[in-house]
Design an enzyme around this catalytic site. Structure first.
Site, PDB file in Angstrom:
ATOM      1  N   ASP A  24       6.487   2.518  27.967  1.00  0.00           N
ATOM      2  CA  ASP A  24       7.500   1.773  27.198  1.00  0.00           C
ATOM      3  C   ASP A  24       7.831   0.429  27.838  1.00  0.00           C
ATOM      4  O   ASP A  24       8.938  -0.088  27.670  1.00  0.00           O
ATOM      5  CB  ASP A  24       8.773   2.609  27.089  1.00  0.00           C
ATOM      6  CG  ASP A  24       9.354   2.951  28.468  1.00  0.00           C
ATOM      7  OD1 ASP A  24       8.566   3.146  29.409  1.00  0.00           O
ATOM      8  OD2 ASP A  24      10.595   3.007  28.601  1.00  0.00           O
ATOM      9  N   SER A  26       8.551  -3.216  28.373  1.00  0.00           N
ATOM     10  CA  SER A  26       8.963  -4.279  27.452  1.00  0.00           C
ATOM     11  C   SER A  26       7.870  -5.352  27.461  1.00  0.00           C
ATOM     12  O   SER A  26       6.991  -5.354  28.339  1.00  0.00           O
ATOM     13  CB  SER A  26      10.281  -4.871  27.915  1.00  0.00           C
ATOM     14  OG  SER A  26      10.089  -5.474  29.177  1.00  0.00           O
ATOM     15  N   THR A  29       7.610  -6.979  30.827  1.00  0.00           N
ATOM     16  CA  THR A  29       7.044  -6.151  31.904  1.00  0.00           C
ATOM     17  C   THR A  29       5.545  -5.942  31.727  1.00  0.00           C
ATOM     18  O   THR A  29       4.773  -6.041  32.689  1.00  0.00           O
ATOM     19  CB  THR A  29       7.769  -4.789  31.965  1.00  0.00           C
ATOM     20  OG1 THR A  29       9.157  -5.035  32.164  1.00  0.00           O
ATOM     21  CG2 THR A  29       7.252  -3.926  33.090  1.00  0.00           C
ATOM     22  N   ARG A  33       2.194  -6.744  34.205  1.00  0.00           N
ATOM     23  CA  ARG A  33       1.106  -5.798  34.531  1.00  0.00           C
ATOM     24  C   ARG A  33      -0.251  -6.385  34.126  1.00  0.00           C
ATOM     25  O   ARG A  33      -1.238  -6.238  34.847  1.00  0.00           O
ATOM     26  CB  ARG A  33       1.311  -4.465  33.814  1.00  0.00           C
ATOM     27  CG  ARG A  33       2.678  -3.823  34.006  1.00  0.00           C
ATOM     28  CD  ARG A  33       2.821  -3.056  35.307  1.00  0.00           C
ATOM     29  NE  ARG A  33       4.134  -2.438  35.394  1.00  0.00           N
ATOM     30  CZ  ARG A  33       5.175  -2.944  36.064  1.00  0.00           C
ATOM     31  NH1 ARG A  33       5.039  -4.058  36.769  1.00  0.00           N
ATOM     32  NH2 ARG A  33       6.348  -2.328  36.065  1.00  0.00           N
ATOM     33  N   GLU A 178      18.620   8.095  31.967  1.00  0.00           N
ATOM     34  CA  GLU A 178      17.956   7.544  33.153  1.00  0.00           C
ATOM     35  C   GLU A 178      18.860   6.600  33.931  1.00  0.00           C
ATOM     36  O   GLU A 178      18.928   5.409  33.638  1.00  0.00           O
ATOM     37  CB  GLU A 178      16.659   6.803  32.754  1.00  0.00           C
ATOM     38  CG  GLU A 178      15.932   6.235  33.969  1.00  0.00           C
ATOM     39  CD  GLU A 178      14.646   5.474  33.631  1.00  0.00           C
ATOM     40  OE1 GLU A 178      14.328   5.336  32.438  1.00  0.00           O
ATOM     41  OE2 GLU A 178      13.981   5.019  34.573  1.00  0.00           O
ATOM     42  N   LYS A 220      16.384  11.693  33.862  1.00  0.00           N
ATOM     43  CA  LYS A 220      15.293  10.966  34.519  1.00  0.00           C
ATOM     44  C   LYS A 220      15.858  10.204  35.707  1.00  0.00           C
ATOM     45  O   LYS A 220      16.324   9.078  35.577  1.00  0.00           O
ATOM     46  CB  LYS A 220      14.621  10.013  33.522  1.00  0.00           C
ATOM     47  CG  LYS A 220      13.519   9.154  34.144  1.00  0.00           C
ATOM     48  CD  LYS A 220      12.594   8.586  33.090  1.00  0.00           C
ATOM     49  CE  LYS A 220      11.623   7.578  33.681  1.00  0.00           C
ATOM     50  NZ  LYS A 220      10.555   7.194  32.763  1.00  0.00           N
ATOM     51  N   SER A 262       8.827   6.797  38.783  1.00  0.00           N
ATOM     52  CA  SER A 262       8.108   6.584  40.046  1.00  0.00           C
ATOM     53  C   SER A 262       8.703   5.419  40.832  1.00  0.00           C
ATOM     54  O   SER A 262       8.622   5.406  42.073  1.00  0.00           O
ATOM     55  CB  SER A 262       6.608   6.415  39.823  1.00  0.00           C
ATOM     56  OG  SER A 262       6.289   5.321  39.011  1.00  0.00           O
ATOM     57  N   GLY A 264       8.144   2.484  41.911  1.00  0.00           N
ATOM     58  CA  GLY A 264       7.504   1.617  42.888  1.00  0.00           C
ATOM     59  C   GLY A 264       6.834   2.390  44.018  1.00  0.00           C
ATOM     60  O   GLY A 264       6.263   1.800  44.932  1.00  0.00           O
ATOM     61  N   GLY A 292       5.685   5.655  34.963  1.00  0.00           N
ATOM     62  CA  GLY A 292       5.094   4.485  34.334  1.00  0.00           C
ATOM     63  C   GLY A 292       3.980   3.971  35.226  1.00  0.00           C
ATOM     64  O   GLY A 292       2.797   4.264  35.044  1.00  0.00           O
ATOM     65  N   ARG A 293       4.401   3.238  36.264  1.00  0.00           N
ATOM     66  CA  ARG A 293       3.416   2.640  37.169  1.00  0.00           C
ATOM     67  C   ARG A 293       2.500   3.662  37.828  1.00  0.00           C
ATOM     68  O   ARG A 293       1.294   3.448  37.933  1.00  0.00           O
ATOM     69  CB  ARG A 293       4.143   1.818  38.242  1.00  0.00           C
ATOM     70  CG  ARG A 293       4.608   0.475  37.757  1.00  0.00           C
ATOM     71  CD  ARG A 293       5.664  -0.126  38.651  1.00  0.00           C
ATOM     72  NE  ARG A 293       6.963   0.507  38.477  1.00  0.00           N
ATOM     73  CZ  ARG A 293       8.066   0.166  39.140  1.00  0.00           C
ATOM     74  NH1 ARG A 293       8.004  -0.795  40.052  1.00  0.00           N
ATOM     75  NH2 ARG A 293       9.208   0.774  38.908  1.00  0.00           N
TER      76      ARG A 293
HETATM   77  P1  13P Z   1       8.109   3.739  36.747  1.00  0.00           P
HETATM   78  O1  13P Z   1       7.552   5.116  36.905  1.00  0.00           O
HETATM   79  O2  13P Z   1       7.080   2.652  36.824  1.00  0.00           O
HETATM   80  O3  13P Z   1       9.308   3.500  37.617  1.00  0.00           O
HETATM   81  O4  13P Z   1       8.610   3.628  35.253  1.00  0.00           O
HETATM   82  C1  13P Z   1       9.269   4.690  34.699  1.00  0.00           C
HETATM   83  C2  13P Z   1      10.247   4.195  33.738  1.00  0.00           C
HETATM   84  O5  13P Z   1      10.232   4.563  32.590  1.00  0.00           O
HETATM   85  C3  13P Z   1      11.267   3.268  34.226  1.00  0.00           C
HETATM   86  O6  13P Z   1      12.257   3.115  33.266  1.00  0.00           O
END
Ligand code: 13P
Length: 341
Positions: A24, A26, A29, A33, A178, A220, A262, A264, A292-293
């Site tokens: 997700d 934006s 972001t 990447r 989150e 989260k 995650s 970072g 995400g990352r």
């Molecule tokens: P990361 O795992 O890259 O931190 O991203 C997860 C996420 O959805 C952050 O809002």
């Protein structure tokens, strides 16, 4: 609101062996990447990249329970015209949607932010539900620094998270709540623990005040972990032990599941930490990843925007998804990483 149905979706999102793909990013972001792999961030490239992930059959059907989409993506179609949401559903995973609209500076609180996007959220949720979204995400950002976070920043962000969560449940959508405490600073793991404890306690207080049904949400959080610039990094076992202690102290057992960001951490650290936490079970909630990352860095690199690399990108994604799927059951070993390499 049908709480049984919300609970069913929330439970499926944290099913053992599976976790959530946070795709997700934006537009800002994802551009960052793509810059890193030398790909121009056009609407078509963003679509092609995400289509590659959602068509990775092994990963999607075996290790991914749900996918968080960005607004642009939920309305996009694959190259052959199939809505991307349908690709996700066909793989057996649940489509979700990021609904916050990012952060704004918090007045009177230098260096701190509040997450915005509550205006018209009820109408937007209705449209997302019709398109197939069964869960949503809202990210609050808490930074650790000298003199921050303030109680003001923690309170307003917890209030907004609870407002969002209540609106989601009224729209028959499971809220991912989150509250992210960033790992950007030089603080140690103790300070992260202490700040995250305050943030989680305030968040659950607000959720209760606003009558959010804990059985129909997913948390989260960040892990209890030292800041990236801290000279004293904690071991995998310390991160796992402190994170589980923290979560047991702050997260009611009525919450069906917790899915970590995650934040970072390196790919392998994120996997090792989740795995180590499962060695400390049994746990009162489902515990998995919503990375995400840590799920996408490898496939992004392998793909690098070239159609001939799609299979390699999918292999890289499937590998990370499988490693994290195993970690969500405490069955991962670092030797499995070397074998794949
Ligand atoms: P990361 O795992 O890259 O931190 O991203 C997860 C996420 O959805 C952050 O809002």
């Amino acid at each position: 609101m049908n709480l049984t149905e919300l609970n069913k979706v929330a439970t499926a999102m944290v099913a053992p062996g599976k976790g959530i793909l946070a795709a997700d990013e934006s537009s800002g972001t994802i551009k960052k990447r793509f810059d890193a792999i030398g790909v121009e961030s056009t609407e078509e490239n963003r679509r092609d990249y995400r289509e590659m992930l959602f068509r990775a059959k092994d990963a999607m059907s075996q290790y991914i329970s749900g996918v968080i989409l960005y607004d642009e993506t939920i309305w996009q179609n694959a190259k052959d015209g199939t809505p991307l949401v349908k690709l996700i559903e066909q793989s057996g995973a649940i489509p979700g949607i990021k609904v916050d609209e990012g952060t704004q500076g918090l007045p009177m609180c230098p260096g701190e932010t509040v997450t915005v996007g509550l205006d018209k959220l009820a109408e937007r949720l209705k449209k997302y539900y019709e398109r197939g979204a069964r869960f949503a995400k809202w990210r609050a950002v808490i930074d650790i620094g000298s003199g921050i976070p303030s109680m003001t920043a923690i309170s307003v962000n917890a209030h907004a998270l609870a407002r969002y969560a209540a609106l989601c449940q009224a729209a028959q959508i499971v809220p991912i709540v989150e509250p992210e405490v960033l790992m950007d600073g030089d603080h140690d793991i103790e300070r992260c623990y202490e700040v995250t404890e305050r943030v989680l306690n305030k968040t659950f207080q607000e959720l209760r005040v606003q009558r959010v049904a804990l059985e129909g949400m997913v948390l989260k959080p960040n892990m209890a972990i030292a800041g990236k610039k801290c000279a004293k990094q904690a071991s995998v076992e310390q991160v796992a032990e402190k994170t589980i202690r923290l979560l047991k102290a702050c997260v009611p057992a009525a919450v069906p599941g917790i899915a970590f960001l995650s934040g970072g951490q390196s790919d392998e650290e994120a996997t090792a930490h989740l795995n180590a936490m499962h060695k400390l079970g049994p746990l009162p909630w489902g515990l998995t990843f919503s990375y995400g990352r840590a799920l996408q860095a490898a496939p992004q690199k392998a793909w690098s925007g070239r159609p001939e690399n799609v299979a390699a990108g999918q292999r890289a994604f499937s590998h990370r998804a499988r490693m994290n799927g195993l970690a969500s059951k405490g069955e991962w070993q670092s030797s499995l990483e070397q074998k794949a390499a």
